[in-house]
Scaffold this motif. Structure first.
Motif, PDB file in Angstrom:
ATOM      1  N   ALA A  27       0.831  -1.208   0.000  1.00 31.34           N
ATOM      2  CA  ALA A  27       0.000   0.000   0.000  1.00 31.34           C
ATOM      3  C   ALA A  27       0.861   1.251   0.000  1.00 31.34           C
ATOM      4  CB  ALA A  27      -0.929  -0.006   1.211  1.00 31.34           C
ATOM      5  N   GLU A  28       1.990   1.214   0.713  1.00 31.07           N
ATOM      6  CA  GLU A  28       2.876   2.377   0.751  1.00 31.07           C
ATOM      7  C   GLU A  28       3.574   2.579  -0.589  1.00 31.07           C
ATOM      8  OE1 GLU A  28       3.036   4.638   2.959  1.00 31.07           O
ATOM      9  OE2 GLU A  28       1.685   3.622   4.345  1.00 31.07           O
ATOM     10  N   VAL A  29       3.906   1.490  -1.266  1.00 33.59           N
ATOM     11  CA  VAL A  29       4.490   1.600  -2.612  1.00 33.59           C
ATOM     12  C   VAL A  29       3.502   2.285  -3.546  1.00 33.59           C
ATOM     13  CG1 VAL A  29       5.307   0.318  -4.613  1.00 33.59           C
ATOM     14  CG2 VAL A  29       6.031  -0.370  -2.314  1.00 33.59           C
ATOM     15  N   LEU A  30       2.253   1.883  -3.486  1.00 32.71           N
ATOM     16  CA  LEU A  30       1.229   2.488  -4.343  1.00 32.71           C
ATOM     17  C   LEU A  30       1.001   3.950  -3.979  1.00 32.71           C
ATOM     18  CD1 LEU A  30      -1.327  -0.457  -4.524  1.00 32.71           C
ATOM     19  CD2 LEU A  30       0.285   0.296  -6.287  1.00 32.71           C
ATOM     20  N   ARG A  31       1.092   4.276  -2.705  1.00 32.79           N
ATOM     21  CA  ARG A  31       0.993   5.686  -2.295  1.00 32.79           C
ATOM     22  C   ARG A  31       2.133   6.492  -2.896  1.00 32.79           C
ATOM     23  NH1 ARG A  31       2.417   9.063   2.264  1.00 32.79           N
ATOM     24  NH2 ARG A  31       3.736   7.387   3.061  1.00 32.79           N
ATOM     25  N   GLY A  32       3.323   5.895  -2.924  1.00 37.25           N
ATOM     26  CA  GLY A  32       4.452   6.569  -3.551  1.00 37.25           C
ATOM     27  C   GLY A  32       4.239   6.766  -5.038  1.00 37.25           C
ATOM     28  N   ILE A  33       3.704   5.757  -5.698  1.00 41.38           N
ATOM     29  CA  ILE A  33       3.454   5.852  -7.141  1.00 41.38           C
ATOM     30  C   ILE A  33       2.486   6.996  -7.442  1.00 41.38           C
ATOM     31  CG2 ILE A  33       2.356   4.652  -9.081  1.00 41.38           C
ATOM     32  CD1 ILE A  33       3.603   2.064  -7.990  1.00 41.38           C
ATOM     33  N   ARG A  34       1.521   7.210  -6.573  1.00 45.32           N
ATOM     34  CA  ARG A  34       0.561   8.299  -6.793  1.00 45.32           C
ATOM     35  C   ARG A  34       1.204   9.672  -6.692  1.00 45.32           C
ATOM     36  NH1 ARG A  34      -2.774   4.645  -3.858  1.00 45.32           N
ATOM     37  NH2 ARG A  34      -2.427   5.754  -1.888  1.00 45.32           N
ATOM     38  N   SER A  35       2.403   9.734  -6.116  1.00 46.02           N
ATOM     39  CA  SER A  35       3.116  11.011  -6.014  1.00 46.02           C
ATOM     40  C   SER A  35       3.836  11.375  -7.304  1.00 46.02           C
ATOM     41  CB  SER A  35       4.137  10.956  -4.863  1.00 46.02           C
ATOM     42  OG  SER A  35       3.486  10.778  -3.621  1.00 46.02           O
ATOM     43  N   ALA A  36       3.938  10.433  -8.229  1.00 50.82           N
ATOM     44  CA  ALA A  36       4.561  10.714  -9.536  1.00 50.82           C
ATOM     45  C   ALA A  36       3.481  11.247 -10.461  1.00 50.82           C
ATOM     46  CB  ALA A  36       5.190   9.445 -10.101  1.00 50.82           C
ATOM     47  N   ARG A  37       3.435  12.570 -10.598  1.00 48.70           N
ATOM     48  CA  ARG A  37       2.336  13.212 -11.328  1.00 48.70           C
ATOM     49  C   ARG A  37       2.782  13.917 -12.602  1.00 48.70           C
ATOM     50  NH1 ARG A  37       1.631  14.344  -5.816  1.00 48.70           N
ATOM     51  NH2 ARG A  37       2.385  16.494  -5.954  1.00 48.70           N
ATOM     52  N   GLN A  38       4.077  14.130 -12.784  1.00 53.30           N
ATOM     53  CA  GLN A  38       4.555  14.880 -13.937  1.00 53.30           C
ATOM     54  C   GLN A  38       5.438  14.076 -14.880  1.00 53.30           C
ATOM     55  OE1 GLN A  38       5.827  19.029 -13.158  1.00 53.30           O
ATOM     56  NE2 GLN A  38       5.678  18.522 -10.980  1.00 53.30           N
ATOM     57  N   GLY A  39       6.005  13.003 -14.393  1.00 58.45           N
ATOM     58  CA  GLY A  39       6.902  12.212 -15.225  1.00 58.45           C
ATOM     59  C   GLY A  39       8.331  12.717 -15.255  1.00 58.45           C
ATOM     60  N   LYS A  40       8.684  13.667 -14.383  1.00 52.13           N
ATOM     61  CA  LYS A  40      10.069  14.151 -14.299  1.00 52.13           C
ATOM     62  C   LYS A  40      10.908  13.157 -13.503  1.00 52.13           C
ATOM     63  CE  LYS A  40       8.833  19.095 -14.143  1.00 52.13           C
ATOM     64  NZ  LYS A  40       8.934  20.314 -13.289  1.00 52.13           N
ATOM     65  N   ALA A 280      11.535  23.713  -5.983  1.00 48.16           N
ATOM     66  CA  ALA A 280      11.290  25.116  -5.680  1.00 48.16           C
ATOM     67  C   ALA A 280      10.597  25.813  -6.830  1.00 48.16           C
ATOM     68  CB  ALA A 280      12.605  25.807  -5.352  1.00 48.16           C
ATOM     69  N   SER A 281      10.890  25.351  -8.059  1.00 48.46           N
ATOM     70  CA  SER A 281      10.309  25.982  -9.243  1.00 48.46           C
ATOM     71  C   SER A 281       8.833  25.651  -9.417  1.00 48.46           C
ATOM     72  CB  SER A 281      11.088  25.546 -10.491  1.00 48.46           C
ATOM     73  OG  SER A 281      10.483  26.044 -11.670  1.00 48.46           O
ATOM     74  N   ASP A 282       8.475  24.381  -9.209  1.00 42.21           N
ATOM     75  CA  ASP A 282       7.082  23.993  -9.473  1.00 42.21           C
ATOM     76  C   ASP A 282       6.257  23.743  -8.206  1.00 42.21           C
ATOM     77  OD1 ASP A 282       7.760  21.438  -8.559  1.00 42.21           O
ATOM     78  OD2 ASP A 282       7.903  20.577 -10.555  1.00 42.21           O
ATOM     79  N   GLY A 283       6.894  23.796  -7.042  1.00 38.91           N
ATOM     80  CA  GLY A 283       6.158  23.666  -5.791  1.00 38.91           C
ATOM     81  C   GLY A 283       5.782  22.255  -5.398  1.00 38.91           C
ATOM     82  N   GLN A 284       6.268  21.252  -6.121  1.00 38.09           N
ATOM     83  CA  GLN A 284       5.992  19.857  -5.752  1.00 38.09           C
ATOM     84  C   GLN A 284       7.212  19.281  -5.045  1.00 38.09           C
ATOM     85  OE1 GLN A 284       4.740  17.122  -8.890  1.00 38.09           O
ATOM     86  NE2 GLN A 284       5.249  15.346  -7.611  1.00 38.09           N
ATOM     87  N   PHE A 285       7.067  18.993  -3.764  1.00 42.45           N
ATOM     88  CA  PHE A 285       8.174  18.501  -2.954  1.00 42.45           C
ATOM     89  C   PHE A 285       8.027  17.021  -2.582  1.00 42.45           C
ATOM     90  CE2 PHE A 285       8.426  23.053  -2.499  1.00 42.45           C
ATOM     91  CZ  PHE A 285       9.787  23.315  -2.441  1.00 42.45           C
ATOM     92  N   ASP A 286       6.990  16.363  -3.105  1.00 40.51           N
ATOM     93  CA  ASP A 286       6.844  14.928  -2.888  1.00 40.51           C
ATOM     94  C   ASP A 286       6.949  14.206  -4.222  1.00 40.51           C
ATOM     95  OD1 ASP A 286       4.357  15.895  -3.801  1.00 40.51           O
ATOM     96  OD2 ASP A 286       3.313  14.177  -2.946  1.00 40.51           O
ATOM     97  N   PHE A 287       7.307  12.926  -4.182  1.00 42.72           N
ATOM     98  CA  PHE A 287       7.614  12.182  -5.400  1.00 42.72           C
ATOM     99  C   PHE A 287       7.705  10.703  -5.073  1.00 42.72           C
ATOM    100  CE2 PHE A 287      11.103  14.542  -3.491  1.00 42.72           C
ATOM    101  CZ  PHE A 287      11.864  13.515  -2.936  1.00 42.72           C
ATOM    102  N   LEU A 288       7.726   9.900  -6.115  1.00 44.76           N
ATOM    103  CA  LEU A 288       8.022   8.482  -5.956  1.00 44.76           C
ATOM    104  C   LEU A 288       9.531   8.339  -5.779  1.00 44.76           C
ATOM    105  CD1 LEU A 288       7.412   5.411  -6.127  1.00 44.76           C
ATOM    106  CD2 LEU A 288       7.623   5.626  -8.620  1.00 44.76           C
ATOM    107  N   TYR A 289       9.930   7.669  -4.717  1.00 53.04           N
ATOM    108  CA  TYR A 289      11.338   7.400  -4.457  1.00 53.04           C
ATOM    109  C   TYR A 289      11.572   5.906  -4.625  1.00 53.04           C
ATOM    110  CZ  TYR A 289      15.754   6.861  -1.875  1.00 53.04           C
ATOM    111  OH  TYR A 289      17.042   6.554  -1.517  1.00 53.04           O
ATOM    112  N   ALA A 290      12.596   5.545  -5.386  1.00 53.66           N
ATOM    113  CA  ALA A 290      12.926   4.131  -5.588  1.00 53.66           C
ATOM    114  C   ALA A 290      14.439   3.957  -5.591  1.00 53.66           C
ATOM    115  CB  ALA A 290      12.330   3.618  -6.902  1.00 53.66           C
ATOM    116  N   ALA A 291      14.921   2.998  -4.830  1.00 54.16           N
ATOM    117  CA  ALA A 291      16.358   2.738  -4.773  1.00 54.16           C
ATOM    118  C   ALA A 291      16.588   1.317  -4.269  1.00 54.16           C
ATOM    119  CB  ALA A 291      17.066   3.735  -3.850  1.00 54.16           C
ATOM    120  N   SER A 292      17.714   0.752  -4.637  1.00 54.83           N
ATOM    121  CA  SER A 292      18.112  -0.541  -4.105  1.00 54.83           C
ATOM    122  C   SER A 292      19.632  -0.605  -4.113  1.00 54.83           C
ATOM    123  CB  SER A 292      17.533  -1.685  -4.939  1.00 54.83           C
ATOM    124  OG  SER A 292      17.849  -2.935  -4.358  1.00 54.83           O
TER     125      SER A 292
END
Length: 310
Positions: A27-40, A280-292
């Motif tokens: 569920a937390e992974v899916l919550r993170g995915i929902r934070s990816a809204r622009q594709g940057k 700072a430019s677009d005001g979005q400070f949350d995102f999908l984070y992925a690392a291993s």
């Protein structure tokens, strides 16, 4: 046993080696995915084995990159071309596992004779037989990331040498950015220190003189991390915390209080400037984070190249 009232030892069973990473459910992974809204896409890892030298904390030597096969081997006759005329380049690296952007294993730090989850510190002799980087690499770190740009909030390019980042600073930065830190968020804190260090203006002298800005032990801070169930603290510093505490002693207390006792993952030497400028430019400070991290057998840390997707 841990000396604080806050501990996660035993919370996920006696065999657990993931610590607060357990909070990152499907569920937390899916919550993170929902934070990816622009594709940057932003990668947060740094280069290493560089001619100009690597980002290394005092006490660690240079990483080394060696070519084991290149055009010169074929030109000199030391290697024969393949039957079809093909040739190849190959190489190897000798490095500190903490010698670039990385995440620490939970057995990296301890107090007394016990490491995370009440395992014997003697299990670190010759390699981490428990609480190594391998279980973390096998699981992966994926969820909602939140950047707290403390340096920008304070109106500076970088925090000053030895400057303390308090819980009040984190909360005030979040409020100014208009972002809410939710339970199980992956917390990225920018001090601006890594960029400043790269400019060659900071104190590189030696272990005694090295003093970077960062978080510092405070019981309220530890309580907040515990209550928010934060799985990961990542910064652009070498240790995530002030090298020297307010009593002018090198304690690395947060490595013990947060990592060893709460099982919170520490990721260090993250390259955050480009991500921070875009936030700072677009005001979005949350995102999908992925690392291993690299799954290095019995290692105390694993190099990684985290990805933030806005």
């Amino acid at each position: 046993m841990p000396h604080l009232k806050r501990t996660n030892w035993g919370r996920w069973g006696t065999a657990d080696q993931l610590g607060s990473l357990n909070f990152l459910t499907q569920a937390e992974v899916l919550r993170g995915i929902r934070s990816a809204r622009q594709g940057k896409v932003f990668t947060l890892g740094g280069e290493f084995c560089r001619p100009e030298g690597d980002r290394l904390a005092p006490g660690r030597g240079s990483n080394l990159h060696l070519m084991t096969s290149d055009k010169s081997h074929f030109d000199s006759g030391r290697r024969a071309s393949l039957p079809n005329g093909g040739e190849f380049a190959d190489d190897m690296v000798m490095m500190y596992t903490h010698g670039t952007t990385h995440v620490d294993a939970l057995g990296h730090f301890w107090r007394g004779d016990r490491i995370y989850n009440d395992k014997p510190a003697s299990s670190t002799i010759g390699g981490l037989r428990v609480n190594s980087i391998v279980p973390i690499g096998a699981r992966g770190i994926v969820g909602r990331g939140v950047l707290l740009d403390v340096a920008r909030f304070k109106g500076v390019s970088h925090l000053s040498q030895g400057q303390v980042v308090t819980l009040a600073d984190l909360l005030a930065t979040a409020a100014a950015q208009g972002v809410t830190i939710e339970p199980h968020d992956l917390l990225l804190v920018r001090t601006g220190w890594l960029g400043h260090f790269e400019e060659g203006e900071s104190n590189r002298a030696d272990e005694d003189g090295f003093s970077e800005p960062g978080l510092q032990y405070d019981e309220d801070l530890v309580d907040w991390f515990f209550e928010r169930e934060i799985p990961l603290l990542a910064t652009d510093g070498f240790t995530n915390e002030c090298w020297i505490d307010l009593n002018h002693e090198k304690t690395m207390e947060l490595h013990i209080s947060l990592m060893s006792e709460l099982g919170i993952l520490f990721s260090e030497l993250n390259v955050l400037d480009e991500l921070a400028a875009d936030c700072a430019s677009d005001g979005q400070f949350d995102f999908l984070y992925a690392a291993s991290p690299l799954m290095i057998y019995e290692a105390t840390a694993g190099p990684l190249n985290p990805v933030a997707i806005k």
